[in-house]
Scaffold this motif. Sequence first.
Motif, PDB file in Angstrom:
ATOM      1  N   THR A  66      33.929 -39.455  54.173  1.00  0.00           N
ATOM      2  CA  THR A  66      33.190 -40.346  53.282  1.00  0.00           C
ATOM      3  C   THR A  66      32.031 -40.998  54.020  1.00  0.00           C
ATOM      4  OG1 THR A  66      35.158 -40.805  51.942  1.00  0.00           O
ATOM      5  CG2 THR A  66      33.363 -42.393  51.808  1.00  0.00           C
ATOM      6  N   LEU A  67      32.277 -41.428  55.248  1.00  0.00           N
ATOM      7  CA  LEU A  67      31.221 -42.070  56.027  1.00  0.00           C
ATOM      8  C   LEU A  67      30.069 -41.111  56.289  1.00  0.00           C
ATOM      9  CD1 LEU A  67      31.277 -44.656  58.711  1.00  0.00           C
ATOM     10  CD2 LEU A  67      30.277 -42.470  59.373  1.00  0.00           C
ATOM     11  N   MET A  68      30.363 -39.867  56.647  1.00  0.00           N
ATOM     12  CA  MET A  68      29.288 -38.914  56.920  1.00  0.00           C
ATOM     13  C   MET A  68      28.512 -38.583  55.645  1.00  0.00           C
ATOM     14  SD  MET A  68      29.178 -38.643  60.118  1.00  0.00           S
ATOM     15  CE  MET A  68      27.932 -37.361  60.271  1.00  0.00           C
TER      16      MET A  68
ATOM     17  N   GLU B 111      23.462 -39.428  52.699  1.00  0.00           N
ATOM     18  CA  GLU B 111      22.817 -39.968  51.513  1.00  0.00           C
ATOM     19  C   GLU B 111      21.814 -41.065  51.875  1.00  0.00           C
ATOM     20  OE1 GLU B 111      23.921 -39.521  47.676  1.00  0.00           O
ATOM     21  OE2 GLU B 111      23.632 -37.680  48.814  1.00  0.00           O
ATOM     22  N   MET B 112      22.189 -41.928  52.817  1.00  0.00           N
ATOM     23  CA  MET B 112      21.280 -42.992  53.257  1.00  0.00           C
ATOM     24  C   MET B 112      19.977 -42.410  53.792  1.00  0.00           C
ATOM     25  SD  MET B 112      23.899 -45.610  55.214  1.00  0.00           S
ATOM     26  CE  MET B 112      22.554 -46.499  56.006  1.00  0.00           C
ATOM     27  N   ALA B 113      20.115 -41.441  54.688  1.00  0.00           N
ATOM     28  CA  ALA B 113      18.928 -40.839  55.295  1.00  0.00           C
ATOM     29  C   ALA B 113      18.082 -40.138  54.231  1.00  0.00           C
ATOM     30  CB  ALA B 113      19.335 -39.860  56.391  1.00  0.00           C
ATOM     31  N   PHE B 114      18.736 -39.427  53.331  1.00  0.00           N
ATOM     32  CA  PHE B 114      18.018 -38.707  52.279  1.00  0.00           C
ATOM     33  C   PHE B 114      17.211 -39.668  51.410  1.00  0.00           C
ATOM     34  CE2 PHE B 114      17.779 -37.036  47.946  1.00  0.00           C
ATOM     35  CZ  PHE B 114      17.160 -35.819  48.166  1.00  0.00           C
TER      36      PHE B 114
ATOM     37  N   ALA C 226      17.957 -34.280  55.759  1.00  0.00           N
ATOM     38  CA  ALA C 226      19.210 -34.772  56.363  1.00  0.00           C
ATOM     39  C   ALA C 226      20.392 -33.884  55.979  1.00  0.00           C
ATOM     40  CB  ALA C 226      19.471 -36.205  55.927  1.00  0.00           C
ATOM     41  N   PHE C 227      21.206 -33.550  56.981  1.00  0.00           N
ATOM     42  CA  PHE C 227      22.399 -32.721  56.755  1.00  0.00           C
ATOM     43  C   PHE C 227      23.455 -33.106  57.776  1.00  0.00           C
ATOM     44  CE2 PHE C 227      25.143 -29.013  57.080  1.00  0.00           C
ATOM     45  CZ  PHE C 227      25.370 -28.713  55.744  1.00  0.00           C
ATOM     46  N   SER C 228      24.696 -33.200  57.315  1.00  0.00           N
ATOM     47  CA  SER C 228      25.769 -33.650  58.204  1.00  0.00           C
ATOM     48  C   SER C 228      26.800 -32.566  58.468  1.00  0.00           C
ATOM     49  CB  SER C 228      26.472 -34.884  57.606  1.00  0.00           C
ATOM     50  OG  SER C 228      27.052 -34.570  56.354  1.00  0.00           O
ATOM     51  N   TYR C 229      27.404 -32.668  59.633  1.00  0.00           N
ATOM     52  CA  TYR C 229      28.581 -31.879  60.011  1.00  0.00           C
ATOM     53  C   TYR C 229      29.687 -32.899  60.221  1.00  0.00           C
ATOM     54  CZ  TYR C 229      25.261 -28.107  60.834  1.00  0.00           C
ATOM     55  OH  TYR C 229      24.279 -27.169  60.677  1.00  0.00           O
ATOM     56  N   THR C 230      30.766 -32.750  59.477  1.00  0.00           N
ATOM     57  CA  THR C 230      31.791 -33.783  59.466  1.00  0.00           C
ATOM     58  C   THR C 230      32.927 -33.455  60.427  1.00  0.00           C
ATOM     59  OG1 THR C 230      33.130 -35.132  57.961  1.00  0.00           O
ATOM     60  CG2 THR C 230      33.057 -32.779  57.536  1.00  0.00           C
ATOM     61  N   GLY C 231      34.028 -34.165  60.302  1.00  0.00           N
ATOM     62  CA  GLY C 231      35.184 -33.929  61.163  1.00  0.00           C
ATOM     63  C   GLY C 231      36.392 -33.481  60.366  1.00  0.00           C
ATOM     64  N   HIS C 232      37.276 -32.732  61.009  1.00  0.00           N
ATOM     65  CA  HIS C 232      38.540 -32.276  60.443  1.00  0.00           C
ATOM     66  C   HIS C 232      38.322 -31.211  59.361  1.00  0.00           C
ATOM     67  CE1 HIS C 232      39.760 -36.718  61.360  1.00  0.00           C
ATOM     68  NE2 HIS C 232      39.425 -36.049  62.455  1.00  0.00           N
TER      69      HIS C 232
ATOM     70  N   LEU D 213      28.191 -34.968  63.367  1.00  0.00           N
ATOM     71  CA  LEU D 213      26.759 -34.860  63.647  1.00  0.00           C
ATOM     72  C   LEU D 213      25.957 -35.023  62.360  1.00  0.00           C
ATOM     73  CD1 LEU D 213      24.722 -33.936  66.005  1.00  0.00           C
ATOM     74  CD2 LEU D 213      24.825 -31.703  64.894  1.00  0.00           C
ATOM     75  N   LEU D 214      24.861 -35.772  62.469  1.00  0.00           N
ATOM     76  CA  LEU D 214      23.923 -35.883  61.351  1.00  0.00           C
ATOM     77  C   LEU D 214      22.546 -35.433  61.832  1.00  0.00           C
ATOM     78  CD1 LEU D 214      23.269 -36.920  58.439  1.00  0.00           C
ATOM     79  CD2 LEU D 214      22.577 -39.054  59.531  1.00  0.00           C
ATOM     80  N   LEU D 215      21.981 -34.436  61.160  1.00  0.00           N
ATOM     81  CA  LEU D 215      20.613 -33.999  61.443  1.00  0.00           C
ATOM     82  C   LEU D 215      19.664 -34.860  60.642  1.00  0.00           C
ATOM     83  CD1 LEU D 215      21.183 -30.141  61.329  1.00  0.00           C
ATOM     84  CD2 LEU D 215      21.130 -31.623  63.336  1.00  0.00           C
ATOM     85  N   VAL D 216      18.665 -35.417  61.294  1.00  0.00           N
ATOM     86  CA  VAL D 216      17.776 -36.382  60.636  1.00  0.00           C
ATOM     87  C   VAL D 216      16.325 -35.919  60.738  1.00  0.00           C
ATOM     88  CG1 VAL D 216      17.068 -38.788  60.508  1.00  0.00           C
ATOM     89  CG2 VAL D 216      19.346 -38.227  61.351  1.00  0.00           C
ATOM     90  N   GLU D 217      15.737 -35.641  59.596  1.00  0.00           N
ATOM     91  CA  GLU D 217      14.296 -35.303  59.581  1.00  0.00           C
ATOM     92  C   GLU D 217      13.789 -35.317  58.155  1.00  0.00           C
ATOM     93  OE1 GLU D 217      11.337 -31.977  61.547  1.00  0.00           O
ATOM     94  OE2 GLU D 217      13.179 -32.623  62.516  1.00  0.00           O
TER      95      GLU D 217
END
Length: 201
Positions: A103-105, A110-113, A120-126, A197-201
């Motif tokens: 949820t946090l990722m 969403e915040m970055a977008f 912005a694109f995230s890689y989460t955990g588990h 990981l969060l990719l930010v651009e």
Amino acid sequence: MTKYSTDEEVQRLTEFVKKNGGDAVRIPAEKVITGEWVRMKCLFGCNGFGRRFSCPPYTPTPSETRAALDCYTDALLVRFEGDVGETTPERLVSREMTRYVQTLMHELEEMAFHDGFYKAFSYTGHQCGWCAKCCAKEENAVITDCKNRRKMRPSMEAAGIDVYATCKNAGWELEVLECTQVEGGTVLNKPMTTVMLLLVE
């Protein structure tokens, strides 16, 4: 047009992570390491292979991930220590922890977008925890069957990212997670570190 400079956005996202109990550090996207061997570990070392749409063989290959990473300049490495729920020998990581970090990722992306960093694109955990039962287990399943594709993201390792080497490049040292076999399953010898990981651009 972005609301903030990249420096301001990274600081804003970092503060959000820390407010929610984690830690974060900026890393150049070129310092995120991929490797073909990572997918081998999924295939031969994880019983989740093919059981979630966020896992191989549904996820991008290491080479596809490398090509995507090369489209970015900046990234934010995120980590959480321990668990927010109760674990059992049958489950090393609680469902609460999985939902918490995923949820946090999603919120970070969403915040970055919405701040104008539209790539912005995230890689989460588990393994993915959005659905109680993933239809990837069904016969002839395809990833478009996923009911939560807007939120579902692969973990770093599921996309072929070498988490240990990437963390080292960011100044973080990870120890190999050690477990003990007990009746009914396995228990951790020390708290787990979740890295995303969060990719930010």
